[in-house]
Design an enzyme around this catalytic site. Structure first.
Site, PDB file in Angstrom:
ATOM      1  N   SER A  40     -10.170  12.528  32.269  1.00 36.71           N
ATOM      2  CA  SER A  40     -11.519  12.947  31.875  1.00 36.71           C
ATOM      3  C   SER A  40     -12.266  13.405  33.111  1.00 36.71           C
ATOM      4  O   SER A  40     -12.572  12.604  33.987  1.00 36.71           O
ATOM      5  CB  SER A  40     -12.267  11.794  31.186  1.00 36.71           C
ATOM      6  OG  SER A  40     -13.528  12.225  30.720  1.00 36.71           O
ATOM      7  N   CYS A  44     -16.758  21.665  33.332  1.00 35.52           N
ATOM      8  CA  CYS A  44     -17.854  22.619  33.488  1.00 35.52           C
ATOM      9  C   CYS A  44     -18.445  22.576  34.900  1.00 35.52           C
ATOM     10  O   CYS A  44     -19.168  23.491  35.295  1.00 35.52           O
ATOM     11  CB  CYS A  44     -18.962  22.338  32.470  1.00 35.52           C
ATOM     12  SG  CYS A  44     -18.442  22.585  30.757  1.00 35.52           S
ATOM     13  N   GLY A 283     -11.554  20.129  19.614  1.00 36.07           N
ATOM     14  CA  GLY A 283     -11.718  20.808  20.894  1.00 36.07           C
ATOM     15  C   GLY A 283     -11.420  22.294  20.870  1.00 36.07           C
ATOM     16  O   GLY A 283     -11.447  22.955  19.830  1.00 36.07           O
ATOM     17  N   TYR A 426     -47.460  20.413  25.192  1.00 34.76           N
ATOM     18  CA  TYR A 426     -48.200  21.387  25.999  1.00 34.76           C
ATOM     19  C   TYR A 426     -49.064  20.703  27.047  1.00 34.76           C
ATOM     20  O   TYR A 426     -49.819  19.778  26.761  1.00 34.76           O
ATOM     21  CB  TYR A 426     -49.101  22.261  25.116  1.00 34.76           C
ATOM     22  CG  TYR A 426     -50.212  22.920  25.907  1.00 34.76           C
ATOM     23  CD1 TYR A 426     -49.921  23.824  26.921  1.00 34.76           C
ATOM     24  CD2 TYR A 426     -51.546  22.602  25.665  1.00 34.76           C
ATOM     25  CE1 TYR A 426     -50.935  24.408  27.668  1.00 34.76           C
ATOM     26  CE2 TYR A 426     -52.569  23.188  26.405  1.00 34.76           C
ATOM     27  CZ  TYR A 426     -52.256  24.086  27.414  1.00 34.76           C
ATOM     28  OH  TYR A 426     -53.246  24.656  28.163  1.00 34.76           O
TER      29      TYR A 426
END
Length: 682
Positions: A40, A44, A283, A426
């Site tokens: 694992s 990325c 996957g 906001y």
């Protein structure tokens, strides 16, 4: 008797399935097979380790076999490749570095073999200077080539996410980088005008782009490798990164009877079960349903893989959880810019023949009066009934949360009205009272209600000039700095008094800088009985749509007397330059500045107006340092300097999206043109 579950492959899908299984069933015998040493890892994150954004290699390792065993009591077998499956006997054939070949039985089997980089059968492709990036060993080889062998140049083949990330990271550590893409654009999930902004960012940072070219062969030459293209080019570099796409790693399944799709992906049900009972798949190797349009597709992303691993584990344990499809929500960093997308793009909708509308807005990332506001571009695609189909956004800040908002509405089959009603957080440092997502939705509602009819830049190619009139409703200064060829200039504030210049028998096509003044103009003309259309996204979208990566791009910037007149009459309210220390730093150079102007948060022509006022207050030979956040200011200020005969000493784009310029005031009667010397982006 405890259930025995085998998992083939780790990383996102397999590791998630293993952990979920253990949490659901403490007694199950769980065995995970991984052919590499690492079960694992953050795949990325691999480009960012190569590019030194991630310094510590160990941080890429999400989970180790030892930790997985201690925490979850999972039998992890690394360097063990499953090379065959016999559904009749419910066994798998394993080739292990430690134990040789052997069979292992199962009650349930979860397949997570992933996808592997495509390596076409080209002459010379087996050179050890041609690299792909899939795992930690690949990363180590590239890192070694770059660091230990001090590679100075690289050629990246493929303009997808991995290719662009590798081009960025190799450039960040000082390599000369060329990116070759076989198609006309990079980053296929984006439509052309949105991907063009990201391509321009690559080029602005020194990455050379070669578009619509394919590689035909490789030739080693000493310590370099030559890349030969279909256009007859020969390019030499120290290292090649091959990133033209991935293919499902499912060759070992072909004799098992498991149904595969036309491109080799595993066909699964909504429970992620294959065509053979008790065998599940997750996957990058699986064929999934496109959540937006319902067609079959493949979306190799980590997020869906993790979710699928969890759902497969649920169903092994009898929970009956369904996977409802993928919508392809994705994001990428390209130097200072961020690009993100969700749902379907225009190319997909056109291919499927799906009716849709489009709107584009360019709001600020947060309140313009709070420091650091930068524009972002949002493209929203929606059905004629208002259902949101997809969205894309590009900008320096706030892109991720806007696309995530829209992705959530898509997941609940929401409409543009739902987007207008979203109550989003906001405060001036974070957003505006009307969030950019709300603004995009308001423009979409205007389209649906018939209050405005829009056109896009591509429509200009088929515009019938005998039946239509193209009108620029911006100011004279903006028109002079660049406009759509063949357009008539009538500023919106003068429109009511100049209606006699318009032919009532023609459809009026109006445009402004970003679409807002164009909308106002279209409402005026509609009330006066004209048939009118507004360019969504305005001239800014037109520029985005006409950007051609890989070529020298020059704007259409005619200079006329009307623009000079408007600049001379610019706003009576004076803007006094503020004193600054005698020396300021820009990039690697130190420039003396006599005055400083902060034009951040303003949109064109605001920054130019303020530059004009500030320069008027300087003496000949004094220098003004300007900071602006409007991306168009980079080209606009150069054009203005040329037109006004002032000298542009330096103009540079900063990593945070800000633009800095140094202008020297010249005698307006002095002959000669202003010199522009754009600085390299730091």
């Amino acid at each position: 008797m405890s259930k025995k579950v085998l998992i083939v492959g780790g990383v996102a899908g397999g590791a998630s399935a293993a952990a979920r299984l253990r949490r659901l069933d403490e007694e199950a015998h769980i065995v995970m097979f991984e052919r590499d040493p690492y079960i694992s890892f953050a795949n990325c994150g691999l480009p960012y380790y190569i590019g030194d954004s991630i310094k510590d290699r160990s941080k890429l390792l999400v989970q180790t076999p030892e930790a997985m065993h201690r925490r979850f009591n999972i039998d992890v077998r690394t360097e063990s490749e499953v090379i065959g499956i016999d559904p009749a006997t419910k066994t798998v054939l394993v080739r292990s570095k430690e134990r040789g070949e052997y069979r292992e039985s199962y009650d349930s089997l979860i397949l997570s073999p992933g996808a592997k980089p495509i390596r076409p059968n080209l002459p010379g492709i087996d050179s050890d200077r041609v690299h792909t990036l899939r795992n930690i060993p690949d990363t180590d080889r590239i890192k070694r080539r770059v660091v230990e062998e001090q590679a100075a140049s690289a050629i990246v083949i493929g303009g997808g996410f991995i290719g662009v990330e590798m081009a960025e990271n190799l450039r960040e550590i000082g390599l000369e980088v060329t990116l070759i893409e076989g198609g006309p654009q990079i980053l296929a999930p984006f439509d052309t005008e949105m991907s063009g902004v990201l391509a321009k960012e690559l080029e602005d940072h020194g990455v050379r782009l070669l578009m619509s070219q394919t590689v035909t062969s490789f030739t080693e030459q000493g310590n370099q490798i030559k890349v030969h293209t279909s256009d007859g080019l020969e390019l030499a570099a120290d290292i090649v990164i091959l990133a033209i796409g991935v293919t499902p790693d499912t060759a070992f399944l072909k004799e098992t009877g498991i149904e595969l799709g036309p491109r080799g992906h595993i066909v699964v049900s909504d429970k992620l079960e294959t065509s053979i009972p008790d065998i599940y798949a997750v996957g990058d190797a699986v064929e999934v349903v496109d959540f937006v349009n319902g067609s079959k597709t493949a979306i190799p992303l980590a997020g869906p893989a993790n979710k699928q691993g969890r759902i497969a584990a649920d169903n092994v344990c009898g929970l009956g959880t369904s996977y409802k499809g993928s919508q392809g929500t994705s994001i990428i960093k390209v130097f200072g810019l961020t690009g993100a997308a969700t749902g379907n793009n225009e190319k997909t909708l056109q291919r499927l023949g799906t009716p849709y509308h489009v709107t584009v807005v360019h709001p600020n990332s947060h309140a313009s009066y709070y420091p650091g506001a930068t524009p972002l571009s949002i493209k929203l695609l929606f059905k004629p009934d208002g259902t949101v189909l997809g969205a894309q956004a590009v900008g320096y800040d706030g892109v991720d949360k806007r696309i995530d908002d829209i992705a959530t509405v898509i997941r609940f089959r929401g409409s543009v009205t739902d987007l207008t009603e979203l109550e989003l957080s906001y405060a001036p440092p974070y957003s505006s009272a009307k969030d950019p997502v709300n603004m995009a939705a308001y423009t979409a509602e205007n389209v649906l209600s018939g209050r405005v009819d829009v056109f896009v830049p591509q429509d200009l190619a088929t515009r019938d000039e005998q039946k239509t009139l193209l009108v620029d409703v911006r100011s004279e200064m903006e028109h002079a700095n660049g406009h759509i060829p063949g357009s008539l200039l009538i500023p919106v504030d003068e429109l009511r008094d100049r209606l006699n210049e318009l032919d009532r028998d023609k459809e009026i096509w109006v445009y402004c800088q970003v679409g807002l003044r164009g909308y106002t103009a279209s409402r005026i003309l509609q009330h006066k009985g004209y048939k009118v259309r507004n360019l969504t996204g305005g001239y800014k979208l037109y520029q985005m749509a006409n950007y051609q990566p890989g070529r020298t791009n020059s704007s259409d910037r005619p200079v006329d007397q009307a623009a000079k007149t408007e600049i001379a009459a610019a706003s009576a309210a004076p803007v006094a330059p503020q004193a600054v220390p005698p020396t300021v730093t820009s990039g690697d150079s130190k420039l003396h500045a006599d005055a400083e102007l902060d034009a951040c948060g303003l949109c064109c022509p605001g920054p130019l107006i303020q530059v004009k006022q500030a320069m008027d207050r300087l003496e000949v030979g004094q220098i003004l340092h300007v900071t602006a956040s409007d991306p168009g200011f980079y080209e606009d200020v150069q054009a203005w300097a040329t037109m006004s005969k002032h000298r542009m000493i330096e103009v540079a784009k900063k990593a945070n999206g800000m633009i800095e310029a140094y202008l020297c005031k010249e005698d307006p009667h002095k002959p000669g043109d202003a010199l522009v010397q754009p600085a390299a982006t730091p």
